[in-house]
Each structure stands twice: as structure tokens, then as C-alpha cells.
Design a protein around this motif. Structure first.
Motif, PDB file in Angstrom:
ATOM      1  N   ALA A  21       0.838  -1.207   0.000  1.00 42.35           N
ATOM      2  CA  ALA A  21       0.000   0.000   0.000  1.00 42.35           C
ATOM      3  C   ALA A  21       0.870   1.254   0.000  1.00 42.35           C
ATOM      4  CB  ALA A  21      -0.933  -0.007   1.209  1.00 42.35           C
ATOM      5  N   HIS A  22       1.926   1.229   0.784  1.00 48.10           N
ATOM      6  CA  HIS A  22       2.829   2.383   0.869  1.00 48.10           C
ATOM      7  C   HIS A  22       3.464   2.671  -0.497  1.00 48.10           C
ATOM      8  CE1 HIS A  22       5.492   5.237   2.843  1.00 48.10           C
ATOM      9  NE2 HIS A  22       6.525   4.650   2.260  1.00 48.10           N
ATOM     10  N   ALA A  23       3.911   1.625  -1.179  1.00 45.69           N
ATOM     11  CA  ALA A  23       4.527   1.802  -2.495  1.00 45.69           C
ATOM     12  C   ALA A  23       3.562   2.465  -3.475  1.00 45.69           C
ATOM     13  CB  ALA A  23       5.006   0.454  -3.038  1.00 45.69           C
ATOM     14  N   ALA A  24       2.293   2.127  -3.371  1.00 43.36           N
ATOM     15  CA  ALA A  24       1.295   2.659  -4.304  1.00 43.36           C
ATOM     16  C   ALA A  24       0.748   4.024  -3.894  1.00 43.36           C
ATOM     17  CB  ALA A  24       0.142   1.665  -4.438  1.00 43.36           C
ATOM     18  N   LEU A  25       0.706   4.308  -2.581  1.00 33.67           N
ATOM     19  CA  LEU A  25      -0.051   5.472  -2.107  1.00 33.67           C
ATOM     20  C   LEU A  25       0.731   6.504  -1.303  1.00 33.67           C
ATOM     21  CD1 LEU A  25      -3.151   3.424  -0.931  1.00 33.67           C
ATOM     22  CD2 LEU A  25      -3.040   4.916  -2.948  1.00 33.67           C
ATOM     23  N   MET A  53       6.308  10.296  13.546  1.00 31.18           N
ATOM     24  CA  MET A  53       7.168  10.325  12.361  1.00 31.18           C
ATOM     25  C   MET A  53       7.048   8.963  11.688  1.00 31.18           C
ATOM     26  SD  MET A  53       8.397  13.336  12.227  1.00 31.18           S
ATOM     27  CE  MET A  53       9.682  13.205  11.002  1.00 31.18           C
ATOM     28  N   PRO A  54       6.807   8.926  10.383  1.00 30.06           N
ATOM     29  CA  PRO A  54       6.630   7.632   9.727  1.00 30.06           C
ATOM     30  C   PRO A  54       7.893   6.775   9.827  1.00 30.06           C
ATOM     31  CG  PRO A  54       6.729   9.406   8.117  1.00 30.06           C
ATOM     32  CD  PRO A  54       6.721  10.052   9.457  1.00 30.06           C
ATOM     33  N   TYR A  55       7.700   5.528  10.197  1.00 28.70           N
ATOM     34  CA  TYR A  55       8.770   4.550  10.350  1.00 28.70           C
ATOM     35  C   TYR A  55       8.530   3.442   9.336  1.00 28.70           C
ATOM     36  CZ  TYR A  55      11.654   1.016  12.755  1.00 28.70           C
ATOM     37  OH  TYR A  55      12.580   0.055  13.069  1.00 28.70           O
ATOM     38  N   LYS A  56       9.556   3.105   8.599  1.00 24.05           N
ATOM     39  CA  LYS A  56       9.447   2.095   7.546  1.00 24.05           C
ATOM     40  C   LYS A  56       8.347   2.505   6.569  1.00 24.05           C
ATOM     41  CE  LYS A  56      11.404  -1.619  10.305  1.00 24.05           C
ATOM     42  NZ  LYS A  56      11.262  -3.000  10.754  1.00 24.05           N
ATOM     43  N   SER A  57       7.319   1.695   6.417  1.00 21.51           N
ATOM     44  CA  SER A  57       6.274   1.982   5.426  1.00 21.51           C
ATOM     45  C   SER A  57       4.997   2.529   6.063  1.00 21.51           C
ATOM     46  CB  SER A  57       5.962   0.710   4.626  1.00 21.51           C
ATOM     47  OG  SER A  57       5.559  -0.335   5.487  1.00 21.51           O
ATOM     48  N   GLU A  58       5.125   3.180   7.230  1.00 22.21           N
ATOM     49  CA  GLU A  58       3.937   3.775   7.863  1.00 22.21           C
ATOM     50  C   GLU A  58       3.437   4.962   7.049  1.00 22.21           C
ATOM     51  OE1 GLU A  58       4.964   2.753  12.519  1.00 22.21           O
ATOM     52  OE2 GLU A  58       5.378   4.757  11.774  1.00 22.21           O
ATOM     53  N   ILE A  59       2.144   5.173   7.074  1.00 20.60           N
ATOM     54  CA  ILE A  59       1.532   6.344   6.454  1.00 20.60           C
ATOM     55  C   ILE A  59       2.016   7.589   7.205  1.00 20.60           C
ATOM     56  CG2 ILE A  59      -0.530   6.289   7.910  1.00 20.60           C
ATOM     57  CD1 ILE A  59      -2.185   6.933   5.382  1.00 20.60           C
ATOM     58  N   THR A  60       2.160   8.689   6.507  1.00 21.33           N
ATOM     59  CA  THR A  60       2.632   9.911   7.166  1.00 21.33           C
ATOM     60  C   THR A  60       1.481  10.706   7.761  1.00 21.33           C
ATOM     61  OG1 THR A  60       3.929  11.927   6.942  1.00 21.33           O
ATOM     62  CG2 THR A  60       2.637  11.277   5.019  1.00 21.33           C
ATOM     63  N   THR A  61       1.715  11.250   8.953  1.00 20.93           N
ATOM     64  CA  THR A  61       0.751  12.155   9.587  1.00 20.93           C
ATOM     65  C   THR A  61       1.217  13.607   9.491  1.00 20.93           C
ATOM     66  OG1 THR A  61       1.774  11.935  11.781  1.00 20.93           O
ATOM     67  CG2 THR A  61      -0.011  10.392  11.238  1.00 20.93           C
ATOM     68  N   LEU A  62       2.355  13.853   8.854  1.00 20.76           N
ATOM     69  CA  LEU A  62       2.924  15.206   8.850  1.00 20.76           C
ATOM     70  C   LEU A  62       2.018  16.246   8.179  1.00 20.76           C
ATOM     71  CD1 LEU A  62       6.685  14.347   8.339  1.00 20.76           C
ATOM     72  CD2 LEU A  62       5.430  14.767  10.467  1.00 20.76           C
ATOM     73  N   PRO A  63       1.397  15.982   7.028  1.00 21.73           N
ATOM     74  CA  PRO A  63       0.479  16.978   6.479  1.00 21.73           C
ATOM     75  C   PRO A  63      -0.708  17.257   7.412  1.00 21.73           C
ATOM     76  CG  PRO A  63       1.115  15.425   4.769  1.00 21.73           C
ATOM     77  CD  PRO A  63       1.603  14.864   6.077  1.00 21.73           C
ATOM     78  N   LEU A  64      -1.215  16.222   8.073  1.00 20.14           N
ATOM     79  CA  LEU A  64      -2.317  16.411   9.015  1.00 20.14           C
ATOM     80  C   LEU A  64      -1.866  17.247  10.208  1.00 20.14           C
ATOM     81  CD1 LEU A  64      -5.203  15.864  10.010  1.00 20.14           C
ATOM     82  CD2 LEU A  64      -4.387  13.650  10.874  1.00 20.14           C
ATOM     83  N   LEU A  65      -0.674  16.989  10.729  1.00 20.82           N
ATOM     84  CA  LEU A  65      -0.165  17.789  11.846  1.00 20.82           C
ATOM     85  C   LEU A  65       0.005  19.250  11.448  1.00 20.82           C
ATOM     86  CD1 LEU A  65       2.481  15.427  13.482  1.00 20.82           C
ATOM     87  CD2 LEU A  65       0.193  15.986  14.326  1.00 20.82           C
TER      88      LEU A  65
END
Length: 191
Positions: A21-25, A53-65
Motif C-alpha cells: 500500500a505504501h509503495a502505491a499510495l 514520524m513515519p517509520y518504515k512503510s507507515e503512512i505519514t501524519t505530517l500533512p495532518l499535523l
């Protein structure tokens, strides 16, 4: 099968699904979260929100923050103190200074004030519709939620790719459920 072995196998499968999912999105998912924002019930008076902070293939929350900071929320990040201990949270705004933490995950410097969040954005490998999540196995968020919920009302929002949802997550008596889940597609209340 013992719970530990069941979780180990589930983590392997979940890690593969999340990586795909991370690779695609990865380039669009974080912005989708930010566009939607927090669940409507949290749109009143801003409080303290912890992202990660995203670790490995976690989704990022930075834009939301970034969006939440602009809306008046105090943002912070989790810090691993030690094994078998709850996380602590230090004030941080996107673009602020960071230092290497455990597993080289960036964290705010020790000079940043400690905070007690009202809302936690929680990373995970997998989740189910009841709000149970599969993490990496350290129990940091379960201990943290238990501690924070004994002190005040806290809303836990799992943040993941939609592909990380499974019918049921193997769980034990100390696994703390989430209140909501946010994916690139939707936000829903658990339970």
C-alpha cells in the motif's frame, strides 16, 4: 496456536500488505488525511494532538499535523523512554528541530516541553473494525493508552492505509482498542 505466535504470523502478513500500500499510495495518502482532518466530534476547541514520524512503510501524519497546527492544535510527537514503559510526548511543530531517537526515529530534543495529549494518532501494522490494532509487539501504545486514560479523556485514532484492515486482529487482555481509524479513504468510529 499461542497468541504470541499468532501475532508474529499476523505481523509478517500485515507488514507485506502495508509495504504494498505504501509503495502505491505514499505520495497521496498523507494529503488525503490532511484534507479530511480529524473526526467531526473533535472539531471544537483545539487541544493537544500527538502524531508520529513515519517509520518504515507507515503512512505519514505530517500533512495532518501541519493542518492541525494551523487550526490551533498544540502538536507533539511520542518518545520511547525504555522497554516496557509508556511513551512520553514532547512538543513539536512540523519543521521544528528533531534528534535521532530509538531505532533512529526522529524525536523532539529533550529541551522540548513534555505534554499530555488529548488525541493520539497511532501507527500500526493492521487493524480491525472493532478498533484493535496490531503493532510491532513492544506494547508502547497499549501502556500509553492505559496510563493516559487513567488520567483524562483521550481519543485514540489509528492511522493506516485502508489495505491494512483485516477481519480480526489477534489480541490479548492488555491490548487497548482505538476510538477511530483514519485511512486515505475514510475515517470511522470503531466498535
Amino acid at each position: 496456536m499461542e497468541l504470541a505466535e499468532e501475532k508474529r504470523l499476523a505481523r509478517q502478513a500485515a507488514g507485506r500488505r502495508r509495504a504494498e500500500a505504501h509503495a502505491a499510495l505514499k505520495d497521496v495518502a498523507g494529503e488525503a488525511l490532511a484534507t479530511r482532518g480529524l473526526p467531526a466530534e473533535l472539531s471544537g476547541t483545539p487541544g493537544i494532538v500527538s502524531g508520529f514520524m513515519p517509520y518504515k512503510s507507515e503512512i505519514t501524519t505530517l500533512p495532518l499535523l501541519t493542518r492541525l497546527g494551523a487550526e490551533g492544535w498544540q502538536t507533539c510527537l511520542p518518545v520511547v523512554v525504555a522497554a516496557d514503559q509508556p511513551l512520553l510526548f514532547r512538543a513539536w511543530a512540523p519543521g521544528g528541530p528533531l534528534v535521532p531517537g530509538v531505532w533512529d526515529i526522529p524525536v523532539p530534543p529533550e529541551t522540548a516541553p513534555e505534554l499530555l495529549p488529548d488525541v493520539l494518532l497511532v501507527p500500526m501494522l493492521a487493524f480491525d473494525p472493532l478498533g484493535y490494532r496490531l503493532g510491532y509487539g513492544g506494547g508502547f501504545y497499549d501502556r500509553t493508552l492505559e496510563k493516559l486514560r487513567s488520567l483524562k479523556k483521550v481519543v485514540a485514532i489509528g492511522v493506516a492505509y485502508a489495505a491494512q484492515m483485516v477481519d480480526g486482529v489477534p489480541r490479548g487482555e492488555h491490548d487497548a482498542p482505538l476510538d477511530h481509524v483514519m485511512t486515505e479513504r475514510e475515517t470511522f468510529a470503531c466498535g
